[in-house]
Design an enzyme around this catalytic site. Structure first.
Site, short mmCIF file in Angstrom:
data_model
loop_
_atom_site.label_atom_id
_atom_site.label_comp_id
_atom_site.label_asym_id
_atom_site.label_seq_id
_atom_site.Cartn_x
_atom_site.Cartn_y
_atom_site.Cartn_z
N GLU A 249 0.83 -1.21 0.00
CA GLU A 249 0.00 0.00 0.00
C GLU A 249 0.87 1.26 0.00
OE1 GLU A 249 -3.28 -0.12 -0.33
OE2 GLU A 249 -3.21 -2.30 -0.33
N TRP A 252 2.16 1.69 -3.49
CA TRP A 252 1.12 2.28 -4.33
C TRP A 252 1.12 3.81 -4.19
CZ3 TRP A 252 -1.84 1.04 -8.30
CH2 TRP A 252 -2.19 -0.29 -8.54
N TRP A 280 -20.76 10.67 -19.71
CA TRP A 280 -21.24 10.60 -18.33
C TRP A 280 -22.64 11.19 -18.24
CZ3 TRP A 280 -18.05 7.62 -15.73
CH2 TRP A 280 -16.67 7.65 -15.99
N ASN A 315 -10.93 1.34 3.40
CA ASN A 315 -10.40 1.21 2.04
C ASN A 315 -11.28 0.35 1.13
OD1 ASN A 315 -8.25 1.64 0.07
ND2 ASN A 315 -7.87 -0.55 0.28
N TRP A 333 -15.81 10.62 -12.72
CA TRP A 333 -14.94 10.39 -11.55
C TRP A 333 -14.44 11.69 -10.93
CZ3 TRP A 333 -10.07 12.42 -11.96
CH2 TRP A 333 -9.53 12.63 -13.24
N TRP A 356 -9.24 7.15 -7.83
CA TRP A 356 -10.50 7.42 -8.53
C TRP A 356 -10.41 7.00 -10.00
CZ3 TRP A 356 -15.42 8.22 -7.62
CH2 TRP A 356 -15.80 8.53 -6.30
#
Length: 425
Positions: A249, A252, A280, A315, A333, A356
């Site tokens: 993590e 990341w 969208w 999470n 998003w 996102w």
């Protein structure tokens, strides 16, 4: 008397602070400084809990410094204008900072550095908030990685543990007692939302418990890492091995930081431009229901209510709520990212943007567009006893709880069709 200035930013600690430690090893006494930046503050509500956390942390550091007749100089304004006044007030020999990698911070630091150089003052910057920064983990051809796994493998291959720097020697701080401002003097109020202390013990069971929001076994570390009340090196030193899931993590986080640095367009654009044609729906009523936790999908609603009430969201639930907005409701998003940016105590541009875009399928190494979380199945897997959703939705089993905003199968079919027709091959 010539002074060295240390400028606190995202490194609010006296231990294992790279630039502060270097400043202390300079030949001058060190004046610690924090600037409440109007360019950032003017976009925040006056009771923002993150400002409260910064303020409380600085107050705690200041109390420690006051025992040796030192203190932090707290100022407010636009950084370049603040520095113009500082240059007139003090005989500054050098300024020490830890590097920041967001575009605004880069431009801010370049402008301040130019001003300092024009006045014969040196600015020295250091790597601190990451293990590997912007261009240190690169492909063999010198280009940045856009897929996580090879980036992680190279990151681990290059990783070398470094000694944790001790708490700095207080006698090197400049002896001057500044008035520590009240929160109200800075234009802010006390927030009811507070940053929780972190729990390093929970890191050791992270892999086993990380997907179950009702267990409340997360470390609550992320705001502390975001604002630097603990260093990344201190955290990694406490992990037991390189296979640790929590370490992944943290990697990341650095992956998304280098993506933002090398591809700054992602702030406002899809990383993968092939998805620019997605139409969208952006229904404002649907968005408001999602924001307020009133979609009729309990795991989504519980997550959004937790976020609104506490500034935290588990999470696993973040993935479900984000995927729901983009794919069930077909809302851009960027709308969700902006809402999270307002609410999350651990908001960090690179991670928020990267995650996102991952959820929407538009980012680098993202979930494929046809991967659509079923929030009903996610609830069965990760909150089967309904403990988490009952905590956040008191009306859950009553007639007053809202009906689903859209049926899952219908939403899935619509999302697949919309994405497929919007892809630019």
């Amino acid at each position: 008397m010539k002074l060295t200035l240390f400028w606190f930013r995202r490194d609010l600690r006296l231990e294992d602070n790279t630039a502060l430690n270097a400043a202390m090893n300079s030949s001058r006494n060190v004046l610690p400084l924090f600037i409440f930046d109007d360019n950032i503050l003017e976009e925040l509500p006056d009771n923002d809990p993150r400002v409260n956390f910064i303020y409380d942390t600085l107050s705690s550091i200041n109390q420690r410094l006051s025992k040796t007749q030192s203190s932090i100089l707290i100022l407010k304004g636009k950084p370049k204008e603040v520095w113009k006044k500082l240059i007139k007030t003090y005989d500054i020999s050098s300024v020490y900072i830890n590097r920041d990698y967001e575009q605004y911070a880069i431009e801010r630091d370049e402008n301040v550095a130019q001003l300092l150089v024009e006045n014969g003052i040196e600015m020295l910057d250091f790597k601190d908030q990451v293990i590997h920064e912007k261009s240190e983990v690169m492909k063999a051809d010198g280009s940045p990685y856009t897929i996580f796994t090879p980036y992680k493998n190279k990151w681990l291959k290059q990783y070398m543990p470094t000694p944790i720097l001790p708490e700095v020697a207080y006698q090197k701080f400049h002896k001057e007692q500044f008035t520590f401002p009240k929160l109200e003097d800075l234009g802010f109020k006390t927030s009811t939302i507070r940053v929780k202390p972190f729990s390093l013990e929970n890191l050791y069971q992270y892999e086993e418990t990380r997907n179950f929001p009702s267990l409340d076994t997360t470390s609550y570390l992320s705001p502390h890492l975001r604002f630097g009340t603990i260093s990344i090196r201190q955290i990694i030193a406490l992990l037991k091995n390189e296979d640790n899931v929590f370490l992944s993590e943290l990697i990341w986080r650095e992956f998304f930081m280098q993506i933002l640095f090398h591809y700054p367009k992602v702030v406002i654009q899809n990383f993968r431009s092939k998805y620019d044609g997605i139409q969208w729906l952006n229904n404002e009523s649907d968005f408001e229901k999602w924001c307020n936790g009133q979609t009729g999908y309990p795991l989504v609603d519980a997550g959004m209510r937790e976020l609104n009430a506490t500034g935290y969201m588990h999470n696993r639930v973040r993935m479900v709520t984000a995927g729901f907005l983009c794919k069930h409701l077909l809302i851009d998003w960027r709308w969700g990212e902006a809402y999270f940016a307002k609410k999350l105590l651990d908001y960090e541009l690179s991670s928020n943007n990267g995650n996102w875009q991952w959820a929407a399928g538009t980012g680098c190494d993202a979930a494929p567009y046809f991967r659509i979380f079923n929030p009903i199945e996610q609830l069965k897997k990760f909150d089967k006893d309904r403990t988490y959703i009952k905590k956040w939705i008191p009306e859950l089993d009553s007639l007053s709880y809202c009906d689903p905003i859209i049926e899952h199968k219908q939403a899935r079919t619509r999302a697949l069709e919309t994405y497929k027709s919007g892809i630019n091959n």
